[in-house]
Scaffold this active site. Structure first.
Site, mmCIF file in Angstrom:
data_model
loop_
_atom_site.group_PDB
_atom_site.id
_atom_site.type_symbol
_atom_site.label_atom_id
_atom_site.label_comp_id
_atom_site.label_asym_id
_atom_site.label_seq_id
_atom_site.Cartn_x
_atom_site.Cartn_y
_atom_site.Cartn_z
ATOM 1 N N ASP A 165 3.064 12.697 15.900
ATOM 2 C CA ASP A 165 3.353 12.733 14.468
ATOM 3 C C ASP A 165 2.070 12.962 13.673
ATOM 4 O OD1 ASP A 165 4.931 12.775 12.254
ATOM 5 O OD2 ASP A 165 5.216 10.608 12.120
ATOM 6 N N LEU B 177 0.834 -1.207 0.000
ATOM 7 C CA LEU B 177 0.000 0.000 0.000
ATOM 8 C C LEU B 177 0.864 1.251 0.000
ATOM 9 C CD1 LEU B 177 -2.677 -0.944 2.675
ATOM 10 C CD2 LEU B 177 -3.053 -0.672 0.236
ATOM 11 N N GLY B 178 2.052 1.127 0.548
ATOM 12 C CA GLY B 178 2.922 2.288 0.594
ATOM 13 C C GLY B 178 4.104 2.008 1.482
ATOM 14 N N VAL C 131 3.935 -0.850 4.240
ATOM 15 C CA VAL C 131 2.569 -1.196 4.630
ATOM 16 C C VAL C 131 1.943 -2.057 3.537
ATOM 17 C CG1 VAL C 131 0.337 -0.326 5.397
ATOM 18 C CG2 VAL C 131 2.372 1.057 5.727
ATOM 19 N N GLY D 46 6.771 4.214 4.150
ATOM 20 C CA GLY D 46 7.062 5.526 4.730
ATOM 21 C C GLY D 46 8.214 5.422 5.696
#
Ligand SMILES: *[C@@H]1O[C@H](CO)[C@@H](O)[C@H](O)[C@H]1NC(C)=O
Ligand SMILES: *[C@@H]1O[C@H](CO)[C@@H](O)[C@H](O)[C@H]1NC(C)=O
Ligand SMILES: *[C@@H]1O[C@H](CO)[C@@H](O)[C@H](O)[C@H]1NC(C)=O
Ligand SMILES: *[C@@H]1O[C@H](CO)[C@@H](O)[C@H](O)[C@H]1NC(C)=O
Ligand SMILES: *[C@@H]1O[C@H](CO)[C@@H](O)[C@H](O)[C@H]1NC(C)=O
Ligand SMILES: *[C@@H]1O[C@H](CO)[C@@H](O)[C@H](O)[C@H]1NC(C)=O
Ligand SMILES: *[C@@H]1O[C@H](CO)[C@@H](O)[C@H](O)[C@H]1NC(C)=O
Ligand SMILES: *[C@@H]1O[C@H](CO)[C@@H](O)[C@H](O)[C@H]1NC(C)=O
Ligand SMILES: *[C@@H]1O[C@H](CO)[C@@H](O)[C@H](O)[C@H]1NC(C)=O
Length: 661
Positions: free
Chosen positions: A474, A356-357, A364, A359
């Site tokens: 964050d 999904l991504g 993820v 970072g």
């Protein structure tokens, strides 16, 4: 059955004679054959499931269900000086899908409405509003609570409590019963076992007695819980609906009512407890004779011994090869611990197709659990196991945080120094994808405002809704996720803490993301709720301006979003900062108010930033928005003179923003 007929007839005649004003006296030994609302009022999730009432269903969502007797119970009779009495008895079963998931339980309720206003799901039984706001309508409730919520002063995760208009019990007691010798026998209410409950209410003496015991145990003479207080009188209305309510979050828990009797003219009739259906966790053997059981047990024990010794040898060998065994501390922590095999299966072996991504924290993946629930699996690398351990201690307490505007954690898994956190899946991705760059579909103004209000509520819950303040550390638009209904949810709370447990002790690094960091964090100050408010202010400005917090492409004096907006404000042109792509959608005053709110949150002096409570009051209660905007204007004015000026008068005014409690 035949035996009952004359008895019933006598009773009916008797009650006619005694009080023609709607006496109630009924018994359902089973709910079989009830087909319509004449006999039971079912609300929301509540359904008849063959012979039982199932209060919530198998959906993975926050929801609740209620079942009421259709006729109201008369609590105050016109010719009587005291409140009426009643007696009831019922059989219930609570069975979670996952034994270690958070528990909810069910409640027996007297309410003057079948839909109490403001009722919440999750730990509120679908009856109460949250702890800060007392419910309006009179609610007299006996809770059978299978979860521990420290913020409600719950003694444990298996208790009975008396609740008057509030989820915080007046009195509570661990579930169990006193046997004939006076010894207390605990009863676990969350195993699916059928449990018999008796409640007696005396309106003259304002006393409630509650007793529970597993079915098969005859009624104990001493009640489990006895509560007596004249203030009960404030929580009844002349006529009240009587029934059951239960609620849940994403975790499935089946709360069932199997039988029910009630009487307000005497003692409730005894339920026939033979022939009840049995509910138990899947894959458990049932109904075997004693001999068979003995045989199976002996067989199993022998088999287990063989397996265990084989496994031990294998395990010892494996342990030498690999440092991946489960450590003691890993077993203590809630929520659910997934095995690496389960997650491998769910994510197709962490295939790149499911990515999904990725970072700052790691990659993820999207996953699908065997029950078809979609999840997001976040893989976090860490260089020390010690760091992971401390982190898990915190995460497990945070796993208990539940709010509709937080992304809920469903579980976790560790392999070596890699931690995998399993979250509910948010189909619409993160907020930044809908606002910046060239989004496929731009988020409209109304939706943006709603998402900001959602995030404010989620953050307010972290700051003020729990017995300890949880600082997110964050907050940024890529950590704000949109669920299937495009509502905002705050993700990754607490994760930043992982990076604080640095390699060497006392070397706390500044955690957060450039552009969102409050200025005081550049000095040595530890993060506070005010620094979260700062980051939230940056998010507000981002969303209103449609611009990243730091933009390299624009001229230098415009590159930092907060400075740029503040500068425009001091020139009296704050609305020029607004996102031009949605200029037809908002009212100028409203945009101005939101921009000023953002600036107020980004005040350089942490003391003078609003709190999240105040932010919720402004963003959620839209009607009142006009009032605080002017006060915030004052605040922002002090701001452009770069602090110091504006003085305590402004601070006081901000104090007044606090909604009355
Ligand atoms: C109340 O009135 C009903 C009939 O209207 C009567 O049967 C009952 O006894 C009365 N109760 C009291 C306490 O007077
Ligand atoms: C409910 O069912 C009963 C029969 O059990 C019937 O007499 C009654 O009319 C039904 N009521 C409604 C509202 O459908
Ligand atoms: C349902 O209610 C109707 C009307 O009150 C009653 O005649 C009928 O016996 C009830 N059915 C059951 C199964 O209790
Ligand atoms: C659960 O009940 C709700 C209504 O409250 C319904 O919309 C939903 O489809 C049901 N889900 C399942 C899995 O039955
Ligand atoms: C319930 O009681 C409250 C307070 O007594 C009252 O304001 C409200 O209108 C009542 N609701 C119903 C449905 O009777
Ligand atoms: C509750 O229990 C106490 C103790 O057994 C008893 O004295 C009292 O009468 C009971 N009250 C009711 C309303 O049943
Ligand atoms: C309720 O309590 C009063 C006073 O203790 C007692 O006289 C009465 O009999 C009790 N009523 C019931 C229904 O138990
Ligand atoms: C309870 O129900 C069973 C059948 O379901 C019946 O055989 C038994 O006689 C009933 N007991 C009483 C006391 O009515
Ligand atoms: C409780 O609800 C009120 C209004 O709905 C809200 O202002 C408050 O923040 C909520 N508190 C918590 C702890 O969620």
């Amino acid at each position: 059955m035949r035996l009952f007929v004359p008895f019933l007839l006598i009773l009916v005649l008797f009650q006619r004679f005694l009080s023609p004003i709607s006496a109630l006296d009924f018994i359902y030994n089973s709910f079989n054959g009830i087909i319509n609302s004449t006999n039971l009022t079912l609300i929301n999730d509540a359904k008849l499931d063959s012979s039982v009432i199932r209060l919530t269903n198998d959906s993975n969502q926050f929801s609740f269900g209620r079942a009421f007797y259709p006729t109201k119970l008369t609590m105050i009779r016109s010719n009587s000086s005291s409140i009426s009495s009643f007696s009831t008895s019922f059989v219930f079963s609570v069975l979670p899908e996952i034994a270690t998931s958070p528990g909810f339980g069910l409640a027996f309720v007297l309410s003057n409405s079948t839909s109490p206003p403001g009722a919440l799901a999750s730990q509120y039984f679908g009856l109460f509003t949250n702890a800060t706001v007392p419910s309006v309508s009179p609610l007299l409730v006996v809770e059978f609570d299978t979860g521990r919520n420290p913020e409600f002063n719950d003694p444990d995760d298996n208790h009975i409590g008396i609740d008057l208009n509030s989820v915080i019990s007046e009195k509570s007691q661990t579930a169990g019963y006193y046997d004939s010798s006076g010894g207390f026998v605990p009863v676990r209410m969350r195993t699916g076992e059928n449990i018999h409950a008796w409640i007696d209410f005396n309106g003259t003496s304002f006393e409630i007695n509650v007793t529970v015991a597993p079915i098969g145990v005859s009624r104990p003479s001493v009640p489990t819980l006895s509560y007596k207080d004249p203030k009960i009188g404030n929580y009844v209305s002349a006529e009240m609906f009587v029934g059951f309510s239960a609620s849940k979050t994403e975790w499935v828990e089946a709360q069932r009512v199997l039988a029910w009797s009630l009487s307000d003219i005497g003692t409730a009739r005894e339920i026939n407890t033979t022939n009840f259906p049995v509910f138990e966790a899947k894959s458990t053997a049932n109904s075997l004779s004693g001999g068979e059981i003995a045989g199976i047990v002996i067989g199993c024990v022998a088999f287990l011994i063989i397996c265990a010794s084989g496994f031990y040898l294998f395990w010892r060998k494996r342990k030498e090869q690999e440092e991946d065994e489960i450590e003691d501390w890993e077993l203590q922590y809630w929520p659910h611990r997934f095995s690496i095999e389960e997650l491998n299966l769910a994510t197709n072996g962490f295939s790149n197709d499911d990515l999904l991504g990725s970072g700052g924290f790691g990659k993820v993946y999207k996953g699908t659990l065997p029950n078809n629930t979609e999840v997001a699996v976040k893989c976090v690398n860490h260089d020390s196991k010690q760091g992971l351990r401390e982190f898990m201690a915190e995460i497990s307490s945070m796993g208990r945080l539940q709010h509709k505007n937080l992304v809920q954690m469903r579980g976790w898994c560790r392999k070596g120094n890699q931690l995998m956190l399993v979250y509910e899946y948010m189909p619409n991705g993160s907020l930044n994808k809908w606002v910046f760059d060239k989004p496929t579909k731009l988020l409209g103004w109304e939706q943006r405002r709603r998402v900001l209000a959602d995030v404010a509520e989620g953050l307010n819950y972290l700051h003020h809704g729990w017995d300890q303040v949880v600082i997110h550390r964050d907050i940024k638009s890529s950590n704000i996720l949109l669920d299937s209904e495009m509502r905002g949810r705050l993700g990754d709370f607490g994760l930043a803490k992982l990076y604080e447990h640095g390699e060497a002790p006392n070397t706390t690094r500044v955690v957060g993301t450039l552009g969102y960091l409050a200025p005081e964090l550049a000095k040595v100050t530890a993060p506070t709720s005010a620094s979260d408010v700062y980051s939230f202010g940056v998010v507000i400005l981002e969303v209103a301006c449609g611009r990243r917090p730091i933009e390299m492409a624009v001229e230098e004096d415009e590159s930092v979003l907060v400075d740029w907006v503040r500068d425009l404000y001091s020139k009296g042109k704050i609305c020029e900062a607004a996102d031009q792509r949605i200029r037809d959608e908002y009212k100028v005053e409203e945009m101005e108010m939101v921009l000023k709110l953002g600036l107020a949150c980004c005040h350089p002096d942490p003391q003078r930033r609003p709190t999240m409570k105040e932010m919720v009051a402004v963003l959620v209660a839209e009607k009142e928005a006009a009032v605080p905007a002017d006060l915030l204007l004052e605040l922002a004015r002090g701001d452009s003179n770069s602090g110091g000026v504006g003085g305590s008068g402004v601070a006081q005014e901000v104090e007044q923003l606090q909604p009355p409690v």
